[in-house]
Structures are given as structure tokens and as C-alpha cells.
Design an enzyme around this catalytic site. Structure first.
Site, PDB file in Angstrom:
ATOM      1  N   ASP A 211      31.390  38.102  33.571  1.00  0.00           N
ATOM      2  CA  ASP A 211      31.549  36.640  33.702  1.00  0.00           C
ATOM      3  C   ASP A 211      31.966  36.045  32.356  1.00  0.00           C
ATOM      4  OD1 ASP A 211      30.650  36.592  36.393  1.00  0.00           O
ATOM      5  OD2 ASP A 211      29.673  34.659  36.073  1.00  0.00           O
TER       6      ASP A 211
ATOM      7  N   LYS B  19      21.061  48.727  25.229  1.00  0.00           N
ATOM      8  CA  LYS B  19      20.035  48.078  24.395  1.00  0.00           C
ATOM      9  C   LYS B  19      19.100  49.196  23.932  1.00  0.00           C
ATOM     10  CE  LYS B  19      18.071  44.375  22.610  1.00  0.00           C
ATOM     11  NZ  LYS B  19      18.690  43.493  21.599  1.00  0.00           N
TER      12      LYS B  19
ATOM     13  N   ASP C 176      27.410  42.833  34.772  1.00  0.00           N
ATOM     14  CA  ASP C 176      27.495  41.588  35.544  1.00  0.00           C
ATOM     15  C   ASP C 176      27.670  40.413  34.582  1.00  0.00           C
ATOM     16  OD1 ASP C 176      27.266  39.858  37.815  1.00  0.00           O
ATOM     17  OD2 ASP C 176      25.216  39.419  37.181  1.00  0.00           O
TER      18      ASP C 176
ATOM     19  N   ASP D 135      23.593  42.473  23.030  1.00  0.00           N
ATOM     20  CA  ASP D 135      23.641  41.148  22.378  1.00  0.00           C
ATOM     21  C   ASP D 135      24.855  41.062  21.450  1.00  0.00           C
ATOM     22  OD1 ASP D 135      22.346  43.081  20.855  1.00  0.00           O
ATOM     23  OD2 ASP D 135      20.822  41.727  20.045  1.00  0.00           O
TER      24      ASP D 135
ATOM     25  N   TYR E  57      19.069  46.407  39.335  1.00  0.00           N
ATOM     26  CA  TYR E  57      19.326  45.817  40.650  1.00  0.00           C
ATOM     27  C   TYR E  57      18.628  46.598  41.767  1.00  0.00           C
ATOM     28  CZ  TYR E  57      23.106  42.499  39.481  1.00  0.00           C
ATOM     29  OH  TYR E  57      23.850  41.446  39.017  1.00  0.00           O
TER      30      TYR E  57
HETATM   31  C1  IPM Z   1      29.054  39.938  41.175  1.00  0.00           C
HETATM   32  C2  IPM Z   1      28.014  39.014  41.749  1.00  0.00           C
HETATM   33  C3  IPM Z   1      26.966  39.826  42.476  1.00  0.00           C
HETATM   34  C4  IPM Z   1      26.310  40.755  41.472  1.00  0.00           C
HETATM   35  C5  IPM Z   1      25.905  39.022  43.266  1.00  0.00           C
HETATM   36  C6  IPM Z   1      26.550  38.037  44.204  1.00  0.00           C
HETATM   37  C7  IPM Z   1      24.958  39.916  43.983  1.00  0.00           C
HETATM   38  O1  IPM Z   1      27.458  38.204  40.753  1.00  0.00           O
HETATM   39  O2  IPM Z   1      29.715  40.645  41.965  1.00  0.00           O
HETATM   40  O3  IPM Z   1      29.218  39.977  39.961  1.00  0.00           O
HETATM   41  O4  IPM Z   1      25.371  40.352  40.760  1.00  0.00           O
HETATM   42  O5  IPM Z   1      26.735  41.915  41.407  1.00  0.00           O
HETATM   43 MN    MN Z   2      28.398  38.452  38.794  1.00  0.00          MN
END
Ligand code: IPM
Ligand code: MN
Length: 356
Positions: free
Chosen positions: A248, A188, A244, A220, A142
Site C-alpha cells: 500500500d 524484523k 500487505d 521499519d 494472517y
Molecule cells: C490486500 C487486502 C487483503 C489483505 C484484505 C482485504 C484481506 O488488504 O489484498 O492487500 O490484507 O491481504
Molecule cells: Mn492490503
């Protein structure tokens, strides 16, 4: 009277409505537990771009640093999608995390028994899942330099130093000691040098924590294991982009991304935010689930203010409303007794949190 100041950053999309509910709940528990919170609002993301032309005006960083904690909703939306990268809402959030030096992002994933049927996965695979993703937040790909988009070629750099890995690994091991004493480090290392350094450094740190079991797995494989058998995990330690993605994915174990809170902490500051985004498609309809933000506020009370009892009240109240069958729209097809609006959900949690 114990007094705290909180910078409130509502942001875009559903941000304002979910933050309002978190404030409602915080006000209810602070009365009960005898402390006071004063709020200072600050602009970030699209909301800031519309007013100042910048995704993060300097004043926002000043306000955030002057308060005891930051509570943040969400940023972004189609309106600002075509701006150059350094003017986008997301850049504002990344700059805020960096300015506050909140390198450790803690994302707990709990599966509520009441919502076992809400996940796309089988209840018997999920039952009892309780894991924590510890994501490095202000390094890795990032932020790595160089980065660029030049004609037909674009590039980013994934870079970590031993110091950066050491400090996040320590956070993971310390927390694992208070949980089930297992750390799964995700990398990885079969392909990337940066992951080899990650792995070597985590091994070094592990020597100081012989009472904690350490396992290394590739990203993975981690993505697969997370849905094959989520109960094998206790603390998942990983870098910025892998964390990240995995968080999710992990949110789907709980049934809705609208449930998962997070705490981002560093040496000095703390930033509390739901893991979900600004969901512009459902904004201002009263259907957003405020639970992730309310649970983030509970994490703030616990980690930043040591107001354990107030945090417990909120967490218990969330369980209680789910148990009684109140659901926002995202969860309306799962054992719902009553489908409620964003604001009704906030009021119910505030009410239960006061009664406990
Ligand atoms: C999160 C979000 C952020 C990230 C974005 C909005 C920059 O997806 O907080 O997980 O990638 O960190
Ligand atoms: Mn995110």
C-alpha cells in the site's frame, strides 16, 4: 483456436464496475490475438453473504479450481463490517487464497513518467522506479494458530516454517534473475524469532543464486527507504503482513492505488486482482479507476496463459491513454487533458490495445 476459462469474481463496492472494464479489454485483445476466453461468474465476500449467508460458498472454490485462472475485483464494505470474523467478506478472500494455494503474491510498482506529478513525492526521487513486492500470501500472522479474542485479551501467532520461506524466496530469486538481480528481504529479525528463521532460510536459498545480490533490511527501515529512495529496490521479498503494508505504501509512489495490479500464484492456480479494496464510498458513480484491474488481467495473460503479445498490448495501451492525458477522477488534478468515467477509461484502453 486457443481457449481459456476464467472465473470472474466481481465482489463488492467498485468490484463489479472494474471487472466489467477488464473483461471489455480482454475481449478486445483476444479477438486481435486469436484466442477465446469463456467466463464463469462466482460469488465472494458481501455479494456471497447476501445470497448464501457465507463469504465463500463451496461452489466458488469449485468454480475457481475448474477454471484456468481467477480474475477478482474487490470485497468488503460497511454493510458487513459488524459480522463475526469468520463471516466477514475478508475471510472469504483469505479462504480463497488458501484453497488455491497461491502462496506468492507479486505486486509490481512502476512509476509512469506521465504521472510523475501525481505522487506526493518529488518527481526526481521517483523517476524510473520499477520494483516488485513478492509477498508471502497464505502464511504468517494472517493464518497462524492459536488466535483468539477472549475477554480483555486477544492474540495472533506469527509463524513460518522453513519450507514456506524457501518456496517464496525461490520465487523472488527466480524473478530477480529476469530483472535487475537484486533481492531485498524485509523482516524484523532484531526482535522476532520468526524473522530470524526467515532470514536464515533466505540466506540458504541465496546460495543457489550467487548471481543475485541479496540484502536484508528491517521492516521499519524498509518503510522509510521506500519513500526516501525507491530506486534502490528491485525485488522486495517479505512475509504476509509486512508485504500487505509495504505494498500500500509503495502504491503511492505511482500516484494512485487505483493503478497497481497483482498476481497470486502457486504450483497450480493463479488469482489476479488489483491491490486496492472495494472503495464502497465511490461505488456505482463511474469514477473508479479500472487500470489496476485491467493491468491484473494483463498479468493473467502473461503468467497464466503465456499470451505475451496480448499482455503487451494492454500494458502499452495503459501507457498510451495516460500519455494522452485521459484520467479518472483519482488522478484528475495531474496533467489531465480529459477526465473520463470508469467505463470510458476501459473503452479507451480496449480501443488502443486493439490498434497496437
Ligand atoms: C490486500 C487486502 C487483503 C489483505 C484484505 C482485504 C484481506 O488488504 O489484498 O492487500 O490484507 O491481504
Ligand atoms: Mn492490503
Amino acid at each position: 483456436m486457443r481457449k481459456y476459462t476464467v472465473a470472474l469474481i466481481k465482489g463488492d463496492g467498485i468490484g463489479p464496475e472494474i471487472i466489467d472494464e477488464a473483461v471489455k479489454v480482454l475481449d478486445a485483445v483476444s479477438v486481435k490475438e486469436g484466442f477465446e476466453i469463456a467466463y464463469k461468474e462466482a460469488l465472494l465476500g458481501g455479494a456471497a453473504i447476501d445470497v448464501t449467508g457465507e463469504p465463500i460458498p463451496p461452489e466458488t472454490i469449485e468454480i475457481a479450481k475448474s477454471c484456468d485462472a481467477v480474475l477478482f475485483g474487490a470485497i468488503g464494505g460497511p454493510k458487513w463490517d459488524n459480522l463475526p470474523r469468520d463471516k466477514r467478506p475478508e475471510t472469504g478472500l483469505l479462504k480463497l487464497r488458501k484453497a488455491l494455494e497461491v502462496f506468492a503474491n507479486l505486486r509490481p510498482v512502476q512509476v509512469y513518467d506521465e504521472l510523475l506529478n501525481a505522487s506526493t513525492l518529488k518527481p526526481e526521487v521517483l523517476k524510473g522506479t520499477d520494483l516488485l513486492v513478492v509477498r508471502e500470501l497464505i502464511g504468517g500472522i494472517y493464518f497462524g494458530q492459536p488466535r483468539g479474542y477472549e475477554g480483555d485479551r486477544a492474540y495472533n501467532t506469527m509463524v513460518y516454517t522453513k519450507d514456506e520461506v524457501r518456496r517464496i524466496a525461490k520465487v523472488a530469486f527466480e524473478i530477480a534473475r529476469k530483472r535487475n538481480r537484486k533481492v531485498t528481504s524485509v523482516d524484523k529479525a532484531n526482535v522476532l524469532e520468526v524473522s530470524q528463521l526467515w532470514r536464515d532460510t533466505v540466506e540458504e536459498v541465496a546460495k543457489e543464486y550467487e548471481d543475485v545480490r541479496l540484502e536484508h533490511i528491517y521492516i521499519d527501515n524498509a518503510a522509510m527507504q521506500l519513500i526516501r529512495d525507491p530506486r534502490q529496490f528491485d525485488v522486495i521479498l517479505t512475509g504476509n503482513i509486512f508485504g500487505d503494508i509495504l505494498s500500500d505504501e509503495a502504491s503511492m509512489l505511482s500516484g494512485s492505488i487505483g493503478l497497481l495490479p497483482s498476481a497470486s500464484i502457486g504450483e497450480k492456480y493463479g488469482l489476479y486482482e488489483p491491490i486496492h479494496g472495494s472503495a464502497p464510498d465511490i461505488a456505482e458513480q463511474g469514477i473508479a479507476n479500472p487500470i489496476a484491474t485491467i493491468a491484473s488481467a494483463a498479468m493473467m495473460l502473461r503468467f497464466q496463459f503465456s499470451e505475451e503479445r496480448a499482455a503487451d498490448r494492454i500494458e502499452q495501451a495503459i501507457k498510451q491513454v495516460l500519455k494522452e492525458g485521459y484520467r479518472t477522477k483519482d488522478l484528475s488534478s495531474f496533467d489531465a487533458k480529459e477526465v473520463v468515467t470508469t467505463s470510458e477509461m476501459g473503452s479507451l484502453i480496449a480501443q488502443y490495445a486493439s490498434q497496437i
